[in-house]
Design a protein around this motif. Structure first.
Motif, PDB file in Angstrom:
ATOM      1  N   VAL A   1     -13.826 -40.487 -23.185  1.00  0.00           N
ATOM      2  CA  VAL A   1     -14.076 -40.370 -21.759  1.00  0.00           C
ATOM      3  C   VAL A   1     -13.215 -39.240 -21.215  1.00  0.00           C
ATOM      4  O   VAL A   1     -12.000 -39.229 -21.434  1.00  0.00           O
ATOM      5  CB  VAL A   1     -13.730 -41.693 -21.039  1.00  0.00           C
ATOM      6  N   ALA A   2     -13.826 -38.320 -20.536  1.00  0.00           N
ATOM      7  CA  ALA A   2     -13.076 -37.253 -19.866  1.00  0.00           C
ATOM      8  C   ALA A   2     -12.485 -37.834 -18.597  1.00  0.00           C
ATOM      9  O   ALA A   2     -13.144 -38.554 -17.865  1.00  0.00           O
ATOM     10  CB  ALA A   2     -14.002 -36.088 -19.539  1.00  0.00           C
ATOM     11  N   GLU A   3     -11.224 -37.557 -18.388  1.00  0.00           N
ATOM     12  CA  GLU A   3     -10.581 -38.091 -17.197  1.00  0.00           C
ATOM     13  C   GLU A   3      -9.545 -37.115 -16.693  1.00  0.00           C
ATOM     14  O   GLU A   3      -9.133 -36.205 -17.398  1.00  0.00           O
ATOM     15  CB  GLU A   3      -9.932 -39.440 -17.486  1.00  0.00           C
ATOM     16  N   GLY A   4      -9.131 -37.321 -15.459  1.00  0.00           N
ATOM     17  CA  GLY A   4      -8.093 -36.491 -14.875  1.00  0.00           C
ATOM     18  C   GLY A   4      -8.630 -35.669 -13.721  1.00  0.00           C
ATOM     19  O   GLY A   4      -9.833 -35.469 -13.575  1.00  0.00           O
ATOM     20  N   PRO A   5      -7.717 -35.171 -12.915  1.00  0.00           N
ATOM     21  CA  PRO A   5      -8.124 -34.368 -11.760  1.00  0.00           C
ATOM     22  C   PRO A   5      -8.638 -33.001 -12.181  1.00  0.00           C
ATOM     23  O   PRO A   5      -8.314 -32.502 -13.265  1.00  0.00           O
ATOM     24  CB  PRO A   5      -6.824 -34.244 -10.955  1.00  0.00           C
ATOM     25  N   LEU A   6      -9.430 -32.406 -11.318  1.00  0.00           N
ATOM     26  CA  LEU A   6     -10.007 -31.092 -11.577  1.00  0.00           C
ATOM     27  C   LEU A   6      -8.940 -30.030 -11.826  1.00  0.00           C
ATOM     28  O   LEU A   6      -9.163 -29.082 -12.577  1.00  0.00           O
ATOM     29  CB  LEU A   6     -10.884 -30.683 -10.387  1.00  0.00           C
ATOM     30  N   GLU A   7      -7.765 -30.194 -11.253  1.00  0.00           N
ATOM     31  CA  GLU A   7      -6.686 -29.221 -11.408  1.00  0.00           C
ATOM     32  C   GLU A   7      -5.875 -29.431 -12.680  1.00  0.00           C
ATOM     33  O   GLU A   7      -4.988 -28.634 -12.991  1.00  0.00           O
ATOM     34  CB  GLU A   7      -5.756 -29.265 -10.192  1.00  0.00           C
ATOM     35  N   MET A   8      -6.185 -30.494 -13.440  1.00  0.00           N
ATOM     36  CA  MET A   8      -5.411 -30.783 -14.639  1.00  0.00           C
ATOM     37  C   MET A   8      -5.416 -29.587 -15.589  1.00  0.00           C
ATOM     38  O   MET A   8      -6.467 -29.048 -15.917  1.00  0.00           O
ATOM     39  CB  MET A   8      -5.995 -32.011 -15.344  1.00  0.00           C
ATOM     40  N   ASN A   9      -4.242 -29.156 -16.001  1.00  0.00           N
ATOM     41  CA  ASN A   9      -4.010 -28.056 -16.942  1.00  0.00           C
ATOM     42  C   ASN A   9      -4.371 -26.674 -16.406  1.00  0.00           C
ATOM     43  O   ASN A   9      -4.334 -25.705 -17.158  1.00  0.00           O
ATOM     44  CB  ASN A   9      -4.707 -28.312 -18.278  1.00  0.00           C
ATOM     45  N   MET A  10      -4.698 -26.598 -15.142  1.00  0.00           N
ATOM     46  CA  MET A  10      -4.985 -25.285 -14.569  1.00  0.00           C
ATOM     47  C   MET A  10      -3.691 -24.468 -14.412  1.00  0.00           C
ATOM     48  O   MET A  10      -3.744 -23.270 -14.173  1.00  0.00           O
ATOM     49  CB  MET A  10      -5.709 -25.415 -13.227  1.00  0.00           C
ATOM     50  N   ASP A  11      -2.548 -25.129 -14.605  1.00  0.00           N
ATOM     51  CA  ASP A  11      -1.274 -24.425 -14.570  1.00  0.00           C
ATOM     52  C   ASP A  11      -1.112 -23.489 -15.767  1.00  0.00           C
ATOM     53  O   ASP A  11      -0.198 -22.671 -15.792  1.00  0.00           O
ATOM     54  CB  ASP A  11      -0.116 -25.429 -14.539  1.00  0.00           C
ATOM     55  N   LEU A  12      -2.014 -23.577 -16.721  1.00  0.00           N
ATOM     56  CA  LEU A  12      -1.936 -22.719 -17.900  1.00  0.00           C
ATOM     57  C   LEU A  12      -2.382 -21.282 -17.622  1.00  0.00           C
ATOM     58  O   LEU A  12      -2.150 -20.391 -18.437  1.00  0.00           O
ATOM     59  CB  LEU A  12      -2.788 -23.301 -19.034  1.00  0.00           C
ATOM     60  N   ILE A  13      -3.034 -21.081 -16.483  1.00  0.00           N
ATOM     61  CA  ILE A  13      -3.466 -19.720 -16.130  1.00  0.00           C
ATOM     62  C   ILE A  13      -3.048 -19.386 -14.704  1.00  0.00           C
ATOM     63  O   ILE A  13      -2.851 -20.269 -13.875  1.00  0.00           O
ATOM     64  CB  ILE A  13      -4.989 -19.517 -16.302  1.00  0.00           C
ATOM     65  N   ARG A  14      -2.955 -18.085 -14.446  1.00  0.00           N
ATOM     66  CA  ARG A  14      -2.647 -17.591 -13.108  1.00  0.00           C
ATOM     67  C   ARG A  14      -3.932 -17.232 -12.358  1.00  0.00           C
ATOM     68  O   ARG A  14      -4.004 -17.355 -11.156  1.00  0.00           O
ATOM     69  CB  ARG A  14      -1.773 -16.336 -13.191  1.00  0.00           C
ATOM     70  N   GLY A  15      -4.913 -16.711 -13.118  1.00  0.00           N
ATOM     71  CA  GLY A  15      -6.164 -16.258 -12.525  1.00  0.00           C
ATOM     72  C   GLY A  15      -6.404 -14.776 -12.728  1.00  0.00           C
ATOM     73  O   GLY A  15      -7.523 -14.299 -12.565  1.00  0.00           O
ATOM     74  N   ASP A  16      -5.346 -14.043 -13.067  1.00  0.00           N
ATOM     75  CA  ASP A  16      -5.490 -12.599 -13.255  1.00  0.00           C
ATOM     76  C   ASP A  16      -5.301 -12.188 -14.722  1.00  0.00           C
ATOM     77  O   ASP A  16      -5.011 -11.027 -15.019  1.00  0.00           O
ATOM     78  CB  ASP A  16      -4.494 -11.845 -12.371  1.00  0.00           C
ATOM     79  N   GLU A  17      -5.515 -13.138 -15.636  1.00  0.00           N
ATOM     80  CA  GLU A  17      -5.313 -12.852 -17.057  1.00  0.00           C
ATOM     81  C   GLU A  17      -6.256 -11.764 -17.561  1.00  0.00           C
ATOM     82  O   GLU A  17      -7.411 -11.681 -17.142  1.00  0.00           O
ATOM     83  CB  GLU A  17      -5.538 -14.121 -17.897  1.00  0.00           C
ATOM     84  N   THR A  18      -5.728 -10.990 -18.487  1.00  0.00           N
ATOM     85  CA  THR A  18      -6.538  -9.997 -19.184  1.00  0.00           C
ATOM     86  C   THR A  18      -7.314 -10.717 -20.291  1.00  0.00           C
ATOM     87  O   THR A  18      -6.954 -11.848 -20.667  1.00  0.00           O
ATOM     88  CB  THR A  18      -5.640  -8.930 -19.822  1.00  0.00           C
ATOM     89  N   PRO A  19      -8.333 -10.083 -20.841  1.00  0.00           N
ATOM     90  CA  PRO A  19      -9.030 -10.700 -21.975  1.00  0.00           C
ATOM     91  C   PRO A  19      -8.064 -11.035 -23.120  1.00  0.00           C
ATOM     92  O   PRO A  19      -8.178 -12.089 -23.743  1.00  0.00           O
ATOM     93  CB  PRO A  19     -10.049  -9.640 -22.396  1.00  0.00           C
ATOM     94  N   LEU A  20      -7.096 -10.166 -23.368  1.00  0.00           N
ATOM     95  CA  LEU A  20      -6.114 -10.415 -24.424  1.00  0.00           C
ATOM     96  C   LEU A  20      -5.321 -11.696 -24.148  1.00  0.00           C
ATOM     97  O   LEU A  20      -5.104 -12.516 -25.042  1.00  0.00           O
ATOM     98  CB  LEU A  20      -5.171  -9.226 -24.564  1.00  0.00           C
ATOM     99  N   GLU A  21      -4.914 -11.893 -22.910  1.00  0.00           N
ATOM    100  CA  GLU A  21      -4.164 -13.107 -22.554  1.00  0.00           C
ATOM    101  C   GLU A  21      -5.027 -14.356 -22.684  1.00  0.00           C
ATOM    102  O   GLU A  21      -4.543 -15.408 -23.120  1.00  0.00           O
ATOM    103  CB  GLU A  21      -3.611 -12.990 -21.137  1.00  0.00           C
ATOM    104  N   VAL A  22      -6.293 -14.258 -22.323  1.00  0.00           N
ATOM    105  CA  VAL A  22      -7.219 -15.386 -22.454  1.00  0.00           C
ATOM    106  C   VAL A  22      -7.379 -15.753 -23.932  1.00  0.00           C
ATOM    107  O   VAL A  22      -7.316 -16.939 -24.307  1.00  0.00           O
ATOM    108  CB  VAL A  22      -8.589 -15.048 -21.814  1.00  0.00           C
ATOM    109  N   ILE A  23      -7.575 -14.745 -24.751  1.00  0.00           N
ATOM    110  CA  ILE A  23      -7.742 -14.981 -26.190  1.00  0.00           C
ATOM    111  C   ILE A  23      -6.461 -15.576 -26.772  1.00  0.00           C
ATOM    112  O   ILE A  23      -6.513 -16.515 -27.573  1.00  0.00           O
ATOM    113  CB  ILE A  23      -8.149 -13.680 -26.913  1.00  0.00           C
TER     114      ILE A  23
END
Length: 168
Positions: free
Chosen positions: A1-23
């Motif tokens: 079962v998937a659970e947790g708030p929509l913001e869960m683990n969103m702290d792992l990104i800033r939003g301005d990551e480069t493709p290299l950072e995403v990979i």
């Protein structure tokens, strides 16, 4: 079962990551999930469970290789794999889970093949969900393309796990 708030683990990104950072982030999570399966394999007592956990670790290694290939294409083949290893700094596995905490909470599901498959499917589903949510926050178009490719890879892994589960 998937659970947790929509913001869960969103702290792992800033939003301005480069493709290299995403990979690099995806690579870290794949590697850590592979390590999780190897630790679980050591703790399992059932031989079928041990074999399945070893196979799941091997699949995560293949996912890591997929990401290494993405990385090297992005860098035009000029950067060694060790460069990606050096960027892998977060101690989370696929889905954004902390390896040790997840192992402690789910140890009871690591000795029966059907439970392991269910757990693996949950992890892949959580990972897919997390990559989709990352995509909603990422501003860089090339990074979004990288996330979509990674998410597609997760869909394929989830499909394979579902096929295994259905064979039981």
């Amino acid at each position: 079962v998937a659970e947790g708030p929509l913001e869960m683990n969103m702290d792992l990104i800033r939003g301005d990551e480069t493709p290299l950072e995403v990979i690099a982030l995806a690579y870290t999570m794949e590697r850590n999930l592979g390590k999780f399966y190897l630790v679980a394999q050591e703790k399992a007592s059932d031989e079928k469970a041990k074999k399945l956990l070893a196979a799941l670790a091997s699949v995560e290694e293949k996912h890591s290789e997929f990401l290494i290939d993405m990385f090297q294409k992005l860098e035009h083949g000029s950067a060694p794999k060790e460069t990606l290893d050096s960027l892998a700094v977060k101690a989370r596995m696929e889905g954004g889970f902390d390896v040790e905490t997840f192992l402690q909470k789910n140890a009871k599901y690591l000795d029966k093949v059907s439970d392991i498959l269910d757990l693996a499917m949950m992890l892949e589903t959580q990972a897919l969900d997390l990559y989709i949510r990352f995509g909603s926050r990422i501003k860089n178009a090339d990074s979004s393309v990288a996330l979509n490719r990674i998410a597609d890879e997760e869909k394929e892994h989830l499909k394979s796990l579902g096929n295994l589960r259905n064979q039981m």
